[in-house]
Design an enzyme around this catalytic site. Structure first.
Site, PDB file in Angstrom:
ATOM      1  N   CYS A 172       0.816  -1.223   0.000  1.00 33.45           N
ATOM      2  CA  CYS A 172       0.000   0.000   0.000  1.00 33.45           C
ATOM      3  C   CYS A 172       0.847   1.270   0.000  1.00 33.45           C
ATOM      4  CB  CYS A 172      -0.929  -0.040   1.209  1.00 33.45           C
ATOM      5  SG  CYS A 172      -1.671   1.530   1.643  1.00 33.45           S
ATOM      6  N   CYS A 174       0.050   3.857   2.801  1.00 30.24           N
ATOM      7  CA  CYS A 174       0.556   3.316   4.075  1.00 30.24           C
ATOM      8  C   CYS A 174       2.025   3.709   4.257  1.00 30.24           C
ATOM      9  CB  CYS A 174       0.433   1.798   4.108  1.00 30.24           C
ATOM     10  SG  CYS A 174      -1.238   1.157   3.881  1.00 30.24           S
TER      11      CYS A 174
END
Length: 386
Positions: A51, A54
């Site tokens: 991600c 993230c």
């Protein structure tokens, strides 16, 4: 002087320790027990290794002292990969479907608040304060909705908090919100599009009913492409059995050919299978399908080619396949040279043992990163190892 140097070193060490969020290094049961003992909520950064947002949170927000000061003093903090170990079960328990998701859990393991996505410093701290205020928690907001709250800003906020993990409830919220809207602005449309994940979702029905309003802001061809994408995602999810890790090819082909050609459907199915194989760590299948898909790279974008080349670097050890990945990365550079694809080339050359070319491309990548103001720490480590 030595004493001064030692003291300075200790002082710097304390400052370094004080900055940023301190995450617990223990299992979830122990984290809950600690939270209960200290009468605190647990903050969970529910992330996935692939991600992008993230990683940006880890780089830009979590290390900030203002963030660390608040989160470390008010919560027991946990950082859990939702696709590994006990994270898999936690993702199911707390219905985590998008990354990053931020959860606040009480000592009994009950969720009291959540949000998601890349969040800037001030909003990230305010979100934490909201989690501690019973009147601003998601549970309380839902109760207010059930009591009939109609304030547009309230409804927008609640929809944003629930749209990825409780589509049915978010659909009800958005239905109430859009009932009050005689015209839609760009923010309304963006909110609606972000919530349409499946043709079975109640949000999808709103998306269809508001088509005339949406195409006043976005071109109709963009609407149709988005609609097609939602249909494909829905069919792909139904065609794949996560328990047996098998595909229902017949169902996928029958349903997709209702709005696309057989040739297009076959290619999309192969892409879906490759993507799923990579996620399931079935590397031989991923490798085989990707090579079949990219025999012709003329229509592939630079970013797309760099992405598959990097995936091969990270997951594939077969030298002929790595040579293909080098060719993809080279084609990516030809189409649009940048730090990412030159760094990919450096790593791929190093993996096959070609230190000379690895050095050339690592130096090139660092040069491009400096010019663009990008972080090149990993590439510098690679260069020093050559």
């Amino acid at each position: 002087m030595k004493k001064i140097a030692i003291l300075t070193s200790l002082f710097i060490g304390v400052l370094s320790w004080a900055q940023g969020i301190k995450f617990e290094d223990s299992n979830f049961a122990a984290i809950l027990a600690k939270a209960k003992k200290e009468n605190k909520l647990v903050f969970i950064d529910a992330y996935a290794s692939w991600c992008g947002p993230c990683k940006l949170m880890v780089k830009n927000i979590f290390p900030l002292q203002t963030v660390g000061d608040y989160y470390n003093s008010h919560f027991i903090n946990a950082k859990i990969d939702m696709e590994k170990g006990e994270g898999i079960g936690l993702a199911k328990k707390y219905n985590v479907k998008a990354f990053p998701t931020y959860l606040f859990i009480n000592g009994n393991g009950e969720e009291v608040h959540r949000t998601l996505g890349y969040v800037e410093e001030k909003d990230f701290i305010q979100f934490a304060k909201d989690a501690e205020d019973p009147n601003k928690r998601l549970t309380s907001l839902k109760q207010n909705f059930e009591k009939g709250e109609k304030d547009p800003e309230f409804l927008k906020n609640l929809a944003g908090l629930t749209i990825y993990n409780d589509a049915e409830f978010a659909g009800r919220v958005l239905e109430r919100y859009f009932q009050q809207k005689t015209t839609l602005d760009q923010e309304d449309v963006q909110m609606l599009l972000s919530g349409v994940q499946s043709t079975d979702s109640p949000v999808y029905k709103i998306f269809q009913s508001k088509k005339a309003d949406i195409i006043k802001i976005f071109p109709e061809d963009r609407y149709e492409k988005f609609d097609k994408s939602v249909k494909l995602n829905t069919i792909a999810k139904k065609a794949y059995n996560a328990d047996t890790k098998t595909w229902n090819d017949s169902y996928f082909m029958t349903e997709t050919q209702k709005f696309m050609t057989k040739e297009e459907a076959e290619k999309i199915l192969k892409r879906a299978k490759a993507s799923r194989a990579l996620k399931d760590k079935d590397i031989p299948t991923y490798e085989k399908l990707t090579i079949e898909l990219y025999q012709d790279t003329s229509k592939a974008t630079s970013d797309e080619l760099n992405s598959i080349a990097w995936n091969f670097f990270e997951n594939v050890n077969n030298k002929p396949s790595l040579q293909l990945a080098i060719a993809w990365a080279q084609e990516s550079v030809k189409k649009k040279e940048g730090y990412a694809n030159t760094d990919t080339l450096a790593n791929l050359y190093n993996k096959i043992g070609d230190k000379s070319n690895a050095k050339i491309w690592a130096e090139k990548a660092i040069q491009l990163a400096k010019a663009a103001g990008e972080d090149f720490g990993d590439t510098e480590k690679l260069l020093k190892s050559l």
